[in-house]
Design a protein around this motif. Structure first.
Motif, PDB file in Angstrom:
ATOM      1  N   SER A  61       3.558  -8.332  -6.234  1.00 39.62           N
ATOM      2  CA  SER A  61       3.650  -7.090  -5.462  1.00 39.62           C
ATOM      3  C   SER A  61       4.373  -7.319  -4.140  1.00 39.62           C
ATOM      4  O   SER A  61       5.215  -6.517  -3.728  1.00 39.62           O
ATOM      5  CB  SER A  61       2.250  -6.541  -5.209  1.00 39.62           C
ATOM      6  N   SER A  67       4.904  -0.670  -4.996  1.00 44.65           N
ATOM      7  CA  SER A  67       3.521  -0.244  -5.223  1.00 44.65           C
ATOM      8  C   SER A  67       3.297  -0.076  -6.723  1.00 44.65           C
ATOM      9  O   SER A  67       4.228  -0.197  -7.517  1.00 44.65           O
ATOM     10  CB  SER A  67       3.250   1.058  -4.477  1.00 44.65           C
ATOM     11  N   TYR A  70      -2.046  -2.946  -9.925  1.00 45.48           N
ATOM     12  CA  TYR A  70      -3.499  -2.847  -9.832  1.00 45.48           C
ATOM     13  C   TYR A  70      -4.141  -3.500 -11.052  1.00 45.48           C
ATOM     14  O   TYR A  70      -3.483  -3.721 -12.075  1.00 45.48           O
ATOM     15  CB  TYR A  70      -3.961  -1.397  -9.658  1.00 45.48           C
ATOM     16  N   ASN A 110      -6.495  -2.279  -6.175  1.00 48.38           N
ATOM     17  CA  ASN A 110      -5.133  -1.819  -5.899  1.00 48.38           C
ATOM     18  C   ASN A 110      -4.485  -2.770  -4.906  1.00 48.38           C
ATOM     19  O   ASN A 110      -5.145  -3.281  -4.004  1.00 48.38           O
ATOM     20  CB  ASN A 110      -5.148  -0.409  -5.303  1.00 48.38           C
ATOM     21  N   PHE A 111      -3.180  -2.970  -5.050  1.00 48.01           N
ATOM     22  CA  PHE A 111      -2.442  -3.862  -4.154  1.00 48.01           C
ATOM     23  C   PHE A 111      -1.439  -3.057  -3.330  1.00 48.01           C
ATOM     24  O   PHE A 111      -0.784  -2.153  -3.835  1.00 48.01           O
ATOM     25  CB  PHE A 111      -1.714  -4.954  -4.952  1.00 48.01           C
ATOM     26  N   SER A 112      -1.316  -3.440  -2.057  1.00 51.96           N
ATOM     27  CA  SER A 112      -0.359  -2.795  -1.163  1.00 51.96           C
ATOM     28  C   SER A 112       1.022  -3.412  -1.352  1.00 51.96           C
ATOM     29  O   SER A 112       1.183  -4.390  -2.080  1.00 51.96           O
ATOM     30  CB  SER A 112      -0.809  -2.968   0.289  1.00 51.96           C
ATOM     31  N   ARG A 114       2.469  -5.158   0.718  1.00 49.00           N
ATOM     32  CA  ARG A 114       2.430  -6.510   1.295  1.00 49.00           C
ATOM     33  C   ARG A 114       1.751  -7.520   0.362  1.00 49.00           C
ATOM     34  O   ARG A 114       1.628  -8.683   0.696  1.00 49.00           O
ATOM     35  CB  ARG A 114       1.707  -6.494   2.636  1.00 49.00           C
ATOM     36  N   THR A 116      -1.437  -7.451  -0.608  1.00 49.49           N
ATOM     37  CA  THR A 116      -2.871  -7.615  -0.367  1.00 49.49           C
ATOM     38  C   THR A 116      -3.647  -6.491  -1.036  1.00 49.49           C
ATOM     39  O   THR A 116      -3.134  -5.371  -1.172  1.00 49.49           O
ATOM     40  CB  THR A 116      -3.173  -7.622   1.142  1.00 49.49           C
ATOM     41  N   PRO A 117      -4.864  -6.770  -1.439  1.00 46.57           N
ATOM     42  CA  PRO A 117      -5.696  -5.704  -2.004  1.00 46.57           C
ATOM     43  C   PRO A 117      -5.979  -4.649  -0.934  1.00 46.57           C
ATOM     44  O   PRO A 117      -6.124  -4.981   0.245  1.00 46.57           O
ATOM     45  CB  PRO A 117      -6.991  -6.420  -2.405  1.00 46.57           C
ATOM     46  N   THR A 118      -6.039  -3.394  -1.334  1.00 49.29           N
ATOM     47  CA  THR A 118      -6.298  -2.329  -0.371  1.00 49.29           C
ATOM     48  C   THR A 118      -7.752  -2.312   0.073  1.00 49.29           C
ATOM     49  O   THR A 118      -8.069  -1.694   1.083  1.00 49.29           O
ATOM     50  CB  THR A 118      -5.911  -0.957  -0.962  1.00 49.29           C
ATOM     51  N   ALA A 119      -8.614  -2.975  -0.659  1.00 45.09           N
ATOM     52  CA  ALA A 119     -10.024  -3.075  -0.281  1.00 45.09           C
ATOM     53  C   ALA A 119     -10.571  -4.402  -0.784  1.00 45.09           C
ATOM     54  O   ALA A 119     -10.104  -4.932  -1.785  1.00 45.09           O
ATOM     55  CB  ALA A 119     -10.821  -1.931  -0.885  1.00 45.09           C
ATOM     56  N   PRO A 140     -10.640  -8.257   2.117  1.00 43.70           N
ATOM     57  CA  PRO A 140      -9.628  -7.266   2.475  1.00 43.70           C
ATOM     58  C   PRO A 140      -8.671  -7.857   3.511  1.00 43.70           C
ATOM     59  O   PRO A 140      -8.917  -8.912   4.073  1.00 43.70           O
ATOM     60  CB  PRO A 140     -10.458  -6.124   3.072  1.00 43.70           C
TER      61      PRO A 140
END
Length: 154
Positions: A61, A67, A70, A110-112, A114, A116-119, A140
């Protein structure tokens, strides 16, 4: 004279029966321990594989700055599906290992852009044989993942 020609080479039936009994007892003790050892290794392997899948998807990602990456968890079928713009791939955990819980919203990481996971959250795996747990913990912001024997306090 006959006694000179009769030799006693070999084992009696009683001696063979005693040896077979001893071998059976050793096997009866060793086999359950081997099964537990195999189950522990399967659980550890499944947790490490999931950890690596999360890291890899985050890296992809980030590299593509795209985007739509996930991971969805199917607790009923003990599997997870890795989704990306190139398609989806389902991974089943080994037999004897269950995905028992996730605290991600709707069981989705979910991944941003960048990578990284969004949560943050955790995925709980359990061995059917030993009852042991392994936790794949995702933090996070940084996206750091780790495997632990205890759930995270955060």
């Amino acid at each position: 004279m006959l006694k000179k020609f009769i030799s006693r080479k070999g084992y009696t039936l009683v001696e063979l029966a005693v040896v077979m009994l001893i071998i059976s007892l050793v096997a009866a003790v060793a086999v359950p321990n081997l099964n537990k050892s195999y189950a522990r290794r399967s659980l550890q392997s499944a947790a490490l594989q999931l950890q690596q899948e999360i890291r890899t998807l985050g890296q992809i990602s980030m590299q593509r700055e795209t985007s739509g990456y996930y991971i969805t968890f199917d607790l009923d079928n003990d599997s997870y599906t890795i989704h990306g713009p190139d398609g989806a791939r389902t991974v089943a955990v080994p037999a004897g290992v269950d995905i028992t819980h996730t605290n991600f919203n709707n069981h989705v990481i979910n991944f941003s852009l960048r990578g990284t996971p969004t949560a943050g959250g955790l995925v709980t795996l359990q061995s059917d044989v030993t009852g042991d747990f392994k936790y794949v913990i995702v933090t996070p912001i940084t996206g750091r993942t780790r495997v632990s024997d205890t759930p995270s306090n955060s």
